[in-house]
Design an enzyme around this catalytic site. Structure first.
Site, PDB file in Angstrom:
ATOM      1  N   GLY A  12       8.558   0.585  -5.063  1.00  0.00           N
ATOM      2  CA  GLY A  12       9.588   1.050  -4.131  1.00  0.00           C
ATOM      3  C   GLY A  12       9.034   1.311  -2.742  1.00  0.00           C
ATOM      4  O   GLY A  12       9.428   2.259  -2.070  1.00  0.00           O
ATOM      5  N   THR A  14       8.075  -0.738   1.108  1.00  0.00           N
ATOM      6  CA  THR A  14       8.895  -1.582   1.984  1.00  0.00           C
ATOM      7  C   THR A  14       9.303  -2.864   1.269  1.00  0.00           C
ATOM      8  O   THR A  14      10.453  -3.284   1.326  1.00  0.00           O
ATOM      9  CB  THR A  14       8.098  -1.947   3.262  1.00  0.00           C
ATOM     10  OG1 THR A  14       7.562  -0.748   3.793  1.00  0.00           O
ATOM     11  CG2 THR A  14       8.965  -2.612   4.286  1.00  0.00           C
ATOM     12  N   ILE A  41       2.821   7.748  -7.376  1.00  0.00           N
ATOM     13  CA  ILE A  41       1.979   6.771  -6.661  1.00  0.00           C
ATOM     14  C   ILE A  41       2.635   6.495  -5.318  1.00  0.00           C
ATOM     15  O   ILE A  41       3.705   5.882  -5.249  1.00  0.00           O
ATOM     16  CB  ILE A  41       1.838   5.463  -7.470  1.00  0.00           C
ATOM     17  CG1 ILE A  41       1.286   5.780  -8.855  1.00  0.00           C
ATOM     18  CG2 ILE A  41       0.973   4.453  -6.741  1.00  0.00           C
ATOM     19  CD1 ILE A  41       1.275   4.601  -9.795  1.00  0.00           C
ATOM     20  N   ILE A  44       2.260   2.596   0.679  1.00  0.00           N
ATOM     21  CA  ILE A  44       1.198   2.476   1.673  1.00  0.00           C
ATOM     22  C   ILE A  44       1.570   3.250   2.944  1.00  0.00           C
ATOM     23  O   ILE A  44       0.712   3.776   3.649  1.00  0.00           O
ATOM     24  CB  ILE A  44       0.879   0.982   1.965  1.00  0.00           C
ATOM     25  CG1 ILE A  44      -0.484   0.824   2.605  1.00  0.00           C
ATOM     26  CG2 ILE A  44       1.911   0.317   2.827  1.00  0.00           C
ATOM     27  CD1 ILE A  44      -1.615   0.815   1.666  1.00  0.00           C
ATOM     28  N   VAL A  46       2.261   2.798   5.936  1.00  0.00           N
ATOM     29  CA  VAL A  46       2.183   2.218   7.274  1.00  0.00           C
ATOM     30  C   VAL A  46       2.992   0.912   7.236  1.00  0.00           C
ATOM     31  O   VAL A  46       3.637   0.616   6.252  1.00  0.00           O
ATOM     32  CB  VAL A  46       0.727   1.968   7.736  1.00  0.00           C
ATOM     33  CG1 VAL A  46       0.118   3.217   8.300  1.00  0.00           C
ATOM     34  CG2 VAL A  46      -0.117   1.427   6.616  1.00  0.00           C
ATOM     35  N   ALA A  49       5.253  -1.972  12.688  1.00  0.00           N
ATOM     36  CA  ALA A  49       5.558  -2.887  13.783  1.00  0.00           C
ATOM     37  C   ALA A  49       6.026  -4.211  13.199  1.00  0.00           C
ATOM     38  O   ALA A  49       5.485  -4.692  12.200  1.00  0.00           O
ATOM     39  CB  ALA A  49       4.314  -3.106  14.644  1.00  0.00           C
ATOM     40  N   LYS A  77      10.569  -3.417  20.520  1.00  0.00           N
ATOM     41  CA  LYS A  77       9.267  -4.034  20.769  1.00  0.00           C
ATOM     42  C   LYS A  77       9.461  -5.410  21.386  1.00  0.00           C
ATOM     43  O   LYS A  77      10.144  -6.260  20.822  1.00  0.00           O
ATOM     44  CB  LYS A  77       8.520  -4.147  19.421  1.00  0.00           C
ATOM     45  CG  LYS A  77       7.247  -4.941  19.496  1.00  0.00           C
ATOM     46  CD  LYS A  77       6.502  -4.954  18.187  1.00  0.00           C
ATOM     47  CE  LYS A  77       5.339  -5.916  18.274  1.00  0.00           C
ATOM     48  NZ  LYS A  77       4.645  -6.068  16.988  1.00  0.00           N
ATOM     49  N   LEU A 332       2.272  -6.496  -0.480  1.00  0.00           N
ATOM     50  CA  LEU A 332       0.814  -6.376  -0.608  1.00  0.00           C
ATOM     51  C   LEU A 332       0.305  -6.948  -1.926  1.00  0.00           C
ATOM     52  O   LEU A 332      -0.851  -7.337  -2.030  1.00  0.00           O
ATOM     53  CB  LEU A 332       0.406  -4.906  -0.460  1.00  0.00           C
ATOM     54  CG  LEU A 332       0.757  -4.278   0.902  1.00  0.00           C
ATOM     55  CD1 LEU A 332       0.464  -2.790   0.910  1.00  0.00           C
ATOM     56  CD2 LEU A 332       0.004  -4.973   2.037  1.00  0.00           C
ATOM     57  N   ILE A 345       5.359  -7.515   7.156  1.00  0.00           N
ATOM     58  CA  ILE A 345       6.770  -7.364   6.782  1.00  0.00           C
ATOM     59  C   ILE A 345       7.478  -8.709   6.929  1.00  0.00           C
ATOM     60  O   ILE A 345       8.357  -9.054   6.141  1.00  0.00           O
ATOM     61  CB  ILE A 345       7.430  -6.234   7.606  1.00  0.00           C
ATOM     62  CG1 ILE A 345       6.836  -4.893   7.109  1.00  0.00           C
ATOM     63  CG2 ILE A 345       8.938  -6.239   7.476  1.00  0.00           C
ATOM     64  CD1 ILE A 345       7.215  -3.687   7.933  1.00  0.00           C
TER      65      ILE A 345
HETATM   66  C1  LIG Z   1      -3.500  -0.531   7.449  1.00  0.00           C
HETATM   67  C2  LIG Z   1      -2.212  -1.258   7.332  1.00  0.00           C
HETATM   68  C3  LIG Z   1      -1.366  -1.392   8.441  1.00  0.00           C
HETATM   69  C4  LIG Z   1      -0.179  -2.110   8.344  1.00  0.00           C
HETATM   70  N1  LIG Z   1       0.610  -2.290   9.449  1.00  0.00           N
HETATM   71  C5  LIG Z   1       1.657  -3.126   9.392  1.00  0.00           C
HETATM   72  C6  LIG Z   1       2.463  -3.402  10.510  1.00  0.00           C
HETATM   73  O1  LIG Z   1       2.288  -2.835  11.586  1.00  0.00           O
HETATM   74  N2  LIG Z   1       3.456  -4.295  10.381  1.00  0.00           N
HETATM   75  C7  LIG Z   1       3.725  -4.913   9.212  1.00  0.00           C
HETATM   76  O2  LIG Z   1       4.616  -5.762   9.153  1.00  0.00           O
HETATM   77  N3  LIG Z   1       3.020  -4.619   8.115  1.00  0.00           N
HETATM   78  C8  LIG Z   1       2.006  -3.766   8.177  1.00  0.00           C
HETATM   79  N4  LIG Z   1       1.285  -3.487   7.053  1.00  0.00           N
HETATM   80  C9  LIG Z   1       1.705  -4.022   5.781  1.00  0.00           C
HETATM   81  C10 LIG Z   1       2.846  -3.208   5.209  1.00  0.00           C
HETATM   82  O3  LIG Z   1       2.480  -1.859   5.134  1.00  0.00           O
HETATM   83  C11 LIG Z   1       3.192  -3.706   3.836  1.00  0.00           C
HETATM   84  O4  LIG Z   1       3.336  -5.077   3.862  1.00  0.00           O
HETATM   85  C12 LIG Z   1       4.485  -3.128   3.388  1.00  0.00           C
HETATM   86  O5  LIG Z   1       4.510  -1.751   3.541  1.00  0.00           O
HETATM   87  C13 LIG Z   1       4.754  -3.483   1.969  1.00  0.00           C
HETATM   88  O6  LIG Z   1       4.006  -2.710   1.090  1.00  0.00           O
HETATM   89  P1  LIG Z   1       4.384  -2.825  -0.435  1.00  0.00           P
HETATM   90  O7  LIG Z   1       5.799  -2.388  -0.587  1.00  0.00           O
HETATM   91  O8  LIG Z   1       4.052  -4.188  -0.895  1.00  0.00           O
HETATM   92  O9  LIG Z   1       3.400  -1.833  -1.177  1.00  0.00           O
HETATM   93  P2  LIG Z   1       3.377  -0.220  -1.262  1.00  0.00           P
HETATM   94  O10 LIG Z   1       3.943   0.404  -0.068  1.00  0.00           O
HETATM   95  O11 LIG Z   1       1.984   0.124  -1.642  1.00  0.00           O
HETATM   96  O12 LIG Z   1       4.319   0.131  -2.468  1.00  0.00           O
HETATM   97  C14 LIG Z   1       3.910  -0.005  -3.814  1.00  0.00           C
HETATM   98  C15 LIG Z   1       4.954   0.589  -4.734  1.00  0.00           C
HETATM   99  O13 LIG Z   1       4.584   0.300  -6.068  1.00  0.00           O
HETATM  100  C16 LIG Z   1       4.726   1.454  -6.850  1.00  0.00           C
HETATM  101  N5  LIG Z   1       3.775   1.400  -7.959  1.00  0.00           N
HETATM  102  C17 LIG Z   1       2.478   1.028  -7.950  1.00  0.00           C
HETATM  103  N6  LIG Z   1       1.916   1.170  -9.164  1.00  0.00           N
HETATM  104  C18 LIG Z   1       2.908   1.621  -9.979  1.00  0.00           C
HETATM  105  C19 LIG Z   1       2.964   1.985 -11.355  1.00  0.00           C
HETATM  106  N7  LIG Z   1       1.901   1.924 -12.161  1.00  0.00           N
HETATM  107  N8  LIG Z   1       4.147   2.422 -11.839  1.00  0.00           N
HETATM  108  C20 LIG Z   1       5.251   2.506 -11.053  1.00  0.00           C
HETATM  109  N9  LIG Z   1       5.246   2.198  -9.754  1.00  0.00           N
HETATM  110  C21 LIG Z   1       4.086   1.756  -9.222  1.00  0.00           C
HETATM  111  C22 LIG Z   1       4.459   2.627  -5.938  1.00  0.00           C
HETATM  112  O14 LIG Z   1       5.065   3.809  -6.395  1.00  0.00           O
HETATM  113  C23 LIG Z   1       5.108   2.100  -4.635  1.00  0.00           C
HETATM  114  O15 LIG Z   1       6.472   2.438  -4.663  1.00  0.00           O
HETATM  115  C24 LIG Z   1       0.153  -2.708   7.122  1.00  0.00           C
HETATM  116  C25 LIG Z   1      -0.656  -2.521   6.012  1.00  0.00           C
HETATM  117  C26 LIG Z   1      -1.828  -1.816   6.104  1.00  0.00           C
HETATM  118  C27 LIG Z   1      -2.692  -1.659   4.891  1.00  0.00           C
END
Ligand SMILES: Cc1cc2nc3c(=O)[nH]c(=O)nc-3n(C[C@H](O)[C@H](O)[C@H](O)COP(=O)(O)OP(=O)(O)OC[C@H]3O[C@@H](n4cnc5c(N)ncnc54)[C@H](O)[C@@H]3O)c2cc1C
Length: 501
Positions: A12, A14, A41, A44, A46, A49, A77, A332, A345
């Site tokens: 849950g 982005t 958990i 991330i 961040v 942008a 932006k 990610l 994103i």
């Molecule tokens: C340093 C950094 C800077 C960034 N800056 C930018 C930016 O400026 N612009 C941009 O476009 N992107 C940026 N990104 C990338 C962006 O943050 C991610 O692409 C975006 O937030 C998507 O993350 P996600 O949803 O894939 O993962 P996460 O946000 O990590 O979400 C993972 C989810 O999985 C769930 N989960 C994990 N394990 C379990 C489990 N065992 N059981 C149940 N649930 C679980 C967690 O609860 C969470 O809800 C950045 C990333 C980093 C690392």
């Protein structure tokens, strides 16, 4: 080929909520949509942008843009300012949108280049409405009713609070039937053929599905944890492997651009939101310690830090397949390219868009899966090359990190682009690739790659004609920027956040 009925989204953050919002909007209740996330958990957090393509996503969801800006404490932006990348003290903006006005014979930038090489043209800023507006802290949305004016060509994206964005999309998705299940997944059950059958939560609850979207972040619970898909490691080209993120108080007027400042072994981002500034230091642990990286970050903030810096570790690269069996990885979990050009994103958005193109409604076909992997692989590679360019095209010699970057071998596809630009300033865009010709131009020029010559066809115009052409473009852009409101004024009048941060 078994019909798909139940889709389970894991995560849950982005990417999880963007996927849930898009599927619930497009699939219109035809499929059961469940999203599993764990409050234990954290996301991330961040990812603040974006690039202009996000407008297509918002449009598809039929979001009210002002409401979206208010709810996510967003700002607008127009581009990214790069500081200290070519040499210490250098500064240029990669603005979105167009530069100048193209002539039927050759690209605008070729006429500019001819004059620039002769010392008779200004820097590119003056010929771009986006960049000129950045330099004066101005913003407005494009004027569709003035098709012949540069005011119709303003291209924009957003800076927003990623946690508020996920919350906003959660509300949107739940209103369209997505069922959220809270709980930590402790086991992933697979069928004999390797496809994922169900997830078991810590509470013992089982969540079954026909099709799974792995948005579990760096954990990559299904695509890697269960399916062992493998990862292409690109850290020899993009050696940064850690980041520290910290918000700070806003003390100045909010700028309509992201800033990326190169440091001794990486770079620092500055992302202005309505209620705070997001900051982070992306660095290579081979060349700088965590303590030093923290000190660099904290000594380069606009205002007081609002939390302790949060450490994040990563390996740049991408999953060998982003769709494997009945699991698609988005966000990610599918790979990571550092946020230098704010593309993560966007890659989430492309993962969703291509998933909808190949949605396996009537069951899985290997041809669809292969094609999805091919197009997503290409999306990652296009972004990869553009990001590597920023590191490779440097003249910095002040630290071992920059020496490594300057001297490293780069992918052939990138080397070819750089060589082509070096000869006659030519840039090209292949197929549907993300970055436009002017994006490549701004970064290559901004980082001091100088062509040996300009396009010979520019000689079909006299020097006086070219000079008049450049001056006219510059004058019109300057007059347009004069009538634009300030960024702060635009937000105050249209979409100021109603709640404090
Ligand atoms: C340093 C950094 C800077 C960034 N800056 C930018 C930016 O400026 N612009 C941009 O476009 N992107 C940026 N990104 C990338 C962006 O943050 C991610 O692409 C975006 O937030 C998507 O993350 P996600 O949803 O894939 O993962 P996460 O946000 O990590 O979400 C993972 C989810 O999985 C769930 N989960 C994990 N394990 C379990 C489990 N065992 N059981 C149940 N649930 C679980 C967690 O609860 C969470 O809800 C950045 C990333 C980093 C690392």
């Amino acid at each position: 080929m078994n019909e798909i009925r139940k889709v389970v989204i894991v995560g849950g953050g982005t990417s999880g909520w963007m996927t849930a919002a898009a599927l619930s909007k497009v699939l219109k209740g035809r499929y059961e949509l469940t999203l599993v996330e764990s409050d234990e958990i954290s996301t991330i957090g961040v990812g603040e942008a974006t690039i202009p393509m996000i407008a297509l996503f918002n449009k598809m969801l039929e979001l009210d843009e002002n409401e979206f800006v208010r709810e996510t404490q967003a700002s607008f932006k127009l581009g990214i300012e790069f500081v200290n990348w070519g040499r210490l003290g250098d500064r240029y903006i990669h603005g979105f949108g167009v530069i100048g006005q193209d002539n039927w014979t050759v690209d605008f930038h070729q006429y500019w280049l001819k004059q620039y090489l002769a010392g008779k043209a200004h820097e590119l800023d003056r010929y771009s409405i986006n960049t000129s507006a950045c330099l004066q802290n101005k913003f407005m949305r494009p004027r569709a009713d003035m098709p012949n004016s540069p005011l119709s060509q303003i291209a924009y994206a957003f800076h927003f609070d990623a946690a508020l964005y996920a919350k906003f999309l959660r509300k949107y998705s739940e209103a369209r039937g997505v069922v959220r299940v809270e709980g930590r997944i402790v086991e992933v059950e697979q069928r004999e053929d390797g496809n994922v059958a169900s997830l078991t939560l810590q509470s013992g609850q089982k969540v079954e599905g026909d099709f799974f979207v792995d948005c579990s972040g760096f954990r990559a619970l299904l695509i890697e944890g269960a399916l062992k898909t493998g990862y292409d490691d690109w850290s020899h080209w993009l050696p940064c492997d850690r980041a520290l993120a910290v918000p700070c108080a806003s003390v100045k007027e909010i700028t309509p651009f992201t800033r990326s400042t190169a440091r001794t072994a990486g770079w620092q981002w500055r992302i202005p939101l309505q209620h705070r500034i997001g900051n982070g230091h992306v660095y290579c642990s081979r060349y700088i310690s965590d303590d030093e990286a923290t000190a660099v970050l904290l000594s380069n903030l606009d205002g007081a830090p609002l939390a302790d810096p949060r450490p994040i570790r990563f390996t740049t690269g991408r999953r060998k397949k982003t769709w494997n069996k009945n699991v698609v990885a988005i966000g990610l979990a599918s790979g990571f390219l550092e946020p230098l050009e704010s593309t993560s994103i966007h890659l989430v958005q492309m993962g969703i868009a291509h998933l909808l193109t190949f949605f396996p409604a009537a069951g899985f076909a290997q041809e669809d899966i292969d094609q999805y992997n091919r197009v997503m692989g290409q999306e990652f590679e296009w972004v990869r090359d553009f990001i590597i360019l920023h590191y490779k095209a440097t003249e910095r010699r002040d630290t071992p990190f920059w020496n490594y970057c300057r001297e490293m071998e780069v992918p052939e596809s990138l080397q070819h682009r750089m060589d082509l630009f070096r000869t006659h300033g030519r840039v090209y865009r292949e197929g549907n690739e993300l970055f436009t010709k002017v994006s490549w131009l701004q970064v290559m020029h901004g980082q001091r790659i100088r062509p040996q010559a300009y396009h010979p066809l520019t000689d079909l115009l006299t020097e006086q004609e070219i000079q008049a052409y450049l001056e006219e473009v510059e004058g019109v852009i300057s007059a347009c920027v004069d009538v634009m409101p300030s960024h702060a004024q635009f937000i105050a009048e249209n979409c100021a956040a109603t709640r404090p941060g």
